[in-house]
Motif scaffolding. Structure first.
Motif, short mmCIF file in Angstrom:
data_model
loop_
_atom_site.label_atom_id
_atom_site.label_comp_id
_atom_site.label_asym_id
_atom_site.label_seq_id
_atom_site.Cartn_x
_atom_site.Cartn_y
_atom_site.Cartn_z
N VAL A 43 0.83 -1.20 0.00
CA VAL A 43 0.00 0.00 0.00
C VAL A 43 0.87 1.25 0.00
O VAL A 43 0.62 2.21 -0.75
N TRP A 44 1.91 1.25 0.82
CA TRP A 44 2.79 2.41 0.88
C TRP A 44 3.50 2.63 -0.46
O TRP A 44 3.58 3.76 -0.96
N LEU A 45 4.01 1.55 -1.05
CA LEU A 45 4.75 1.70 -2.30
C LEU A 45 3.85 2.00 -3.49
O LEU A 45 4.26 2.66 -4.44
N SER A 46 2.60 1.55 -3.45
CA SER A 46 1.70 1.83 -4.57
C SER A 46 1.08 3.22 -4.49
O SER A 46 0.78 3.81 -5.53
N THR A 47 0.88 3.73 -3.31
CA THR A 47 0.26 5.06 -3.20
C THR A 47 1.28 6.19 -3.31
O THR A 47 1.07 7.14 -4.07
N SER A 49 5.31 6.01 -3.38
CA SER A 49 6.58 5.33 -3.21
C SER A 49 7.73 6.32 -3.10
O SER A 49 7.62 7.46 -3.56
N PRO A 50 8.84 5.89 -2.51
CA PRO A 50 10.02 6.75 -2.45
C PRO A 50 10.56 7.02 -3.85
O PRO A 50 10.54 6.15 -4.72
N THR A 51 11.02 8.22 -4.06
CA THR A 51 11.56 8.61 -5.36
C THR A 51 12.90 9.31 -5.16
O THR A 51 13.14 9.92 -4.10
N PRO A 52 13.77 9.24 -6.16
CA PRO A 52 15.02 9.99 -6.05
C PRO A 52 14.74 11.48 -6.24
O PRO A 52 13.93 11.88 -7.07
N HIS A 53 15.43 12.27 -5.47
CA HIS A 53 15.24 13.73 -5.51
C HIS A 53 16.61 14.38 -5.72
O HIS A 53 17.54 14.13 -4.96
N LYS A 54 16.72 15.18 -6.78
CA LYS A 54 17.98 15.84 -7.08
C LYS A 54 18.13 17.07 -6.20
O LYS A 54 17.28 17.95 -6.20
N ASN A 55 19.20 17.09 -5.43
CA ASN A 55 19.43 18.20 -4.50
C ASN A 55 20.75 18.87 -4.86
O ASN A 55 21.82 18.33 -4.67
N GLY A 70 8.34 9.92 0.10
CA GLY A 70 6.97 9.89 -0.41
C GLY A 70 5.98 10.16 0.70
O GLY A 70 5.80 11.29 1.12
N SER A 71 5.33 9.15 1.19
CA SER A 71 4.34 9.29 2.24
C SER A 71 4.99 9.06 3.61
O SER A 71 5.45 7.95 3.90
N VAL A 72 5.00 10.09 4.42
CA VAL A 72 5.56 9.96 5.76
C VAL A 72 4.67 9.04 6.62
O VAL A 72 5.16 8.27 7.43
N ALA A 73 3.36 9.10 6.39
CA ALA A 73 2.44 8.26 7.15
C ALA A 73 2.68 6.77 6.85
O ALA A 73 2.71 5.94 7.76
N GLY A 74 2.85 6.43 5.57
CA GLY A 74 3.10 5.04 5.22
C GLY A 74 4.41 4.52 5.80
O GLY A 74 4.48 3.40 6.31
N PHE A 75 5.45 5.35 5.73
CA PHE A 75 6.73 4.96 6.30
C PHE A 75 6.63 4.81 7.81
O PHE A 75 7.18 3.89 8.40
N LEU A 79 7.32 1.40 9.97
CA LEU A 79 8.27 1.36 11.08
C LEU A 79 7.59 1.04 12.40
O LEU A 79 8.14 0.34 13.25
N GLY A 80 6.38 1.54 12.60
CA GLY A 80 5.63 1.22 13.81
C GLY A 80 5.29 -0.25 13.91
O GLY A 80 5.37 -0.84 14.99
N TYR A 81 4.93 -0.86 12.78
CA TYR A 81 4.62 -2.29 12.78
C TYR A 81 5.86 -3.11 13.09
O TYR A 81 5.81 -4.07 13.87
N ILE A 82 6.99 -2.74 12.49
CA ILE A 82 8.24 -3.46 12.78
C ILE A 82 8.61 -3.27 14.25
O ILE A 82 9.07 -4.19 14.91
N GLY A 83 8.40 -2.07 14.78
CA GLY A 83 8.65 -1.82 16.21
C GLY A 83 7.74 -2.64 17.10
O GLY A 83 8.16 -3.14 18.15
N LEU A 84 6.48 -2.79 16.69
CA LEU A 84 5.54 -3.61 17.46
C LEU A 84 5.99 -5.07 17.49
O LEU A 84 5.97 -5.72 18.55
#
Length: 108
Positions: A43-47, A49-55, A70-75, A79-84
């Motif tokens: 869900v996180w990757l389909s809605t 996903s992380p992208t490269p950003h030129k800085n 990408g989505s801070v909420a998805g990330f 991470l919360g699930y892995i922490g759980l």
């Protein structure tokens, strides 16, 4: 979990606990928890996903690619699930610390 359940079921009144920790239940638990993580990742990757950003803001002569998550909420949910899962594993290890000294899982 199974080792803790075996020692808890050897106490009076704990005989019904082992029916929840058979081989099929262990496989099902692992599959369900893994499937839940796969769904969260999908869900996180389909809605969003992380992208490269030129800085090139800091050093103008170099192009630096950074990862925009990408989505801070998805990330955060991932991470919360892995922490759980880590917290539950720690709790089970904490409960298993009082096993008898003669118990050796590697003996057989």
């Amino acid at each position: 979990m199974v080792v803790i359940a075996v020692f808890k079921s050897s106490r009076p009144g704990g005989k019904g606990a082992m029916k929840w920790f058979g081989a099929a239940q262990q496989r099902c638990t692992v599959l369900v928890l893994t499937a839940l993580q796969v769904v969260i990742c999908a869900v996180w990757l389909s809605t969003a996903s992380p992208t490269p950003h030129k800085n090139n803001q800091y050093v103008r002569s170099k192009i630096v690619y950074e990862c925009a998550i990408g989505s801070v909420a998805g990330f955060s949910i991932l991470l919360g699930y892995i922490g759980l899962l880590a917290a539950v594993s720690f709790m089970l290890a904490f409960l298993a610390r009082n096993l008898p000294d003669n118990f050796n899982e590697a003996k057989f």
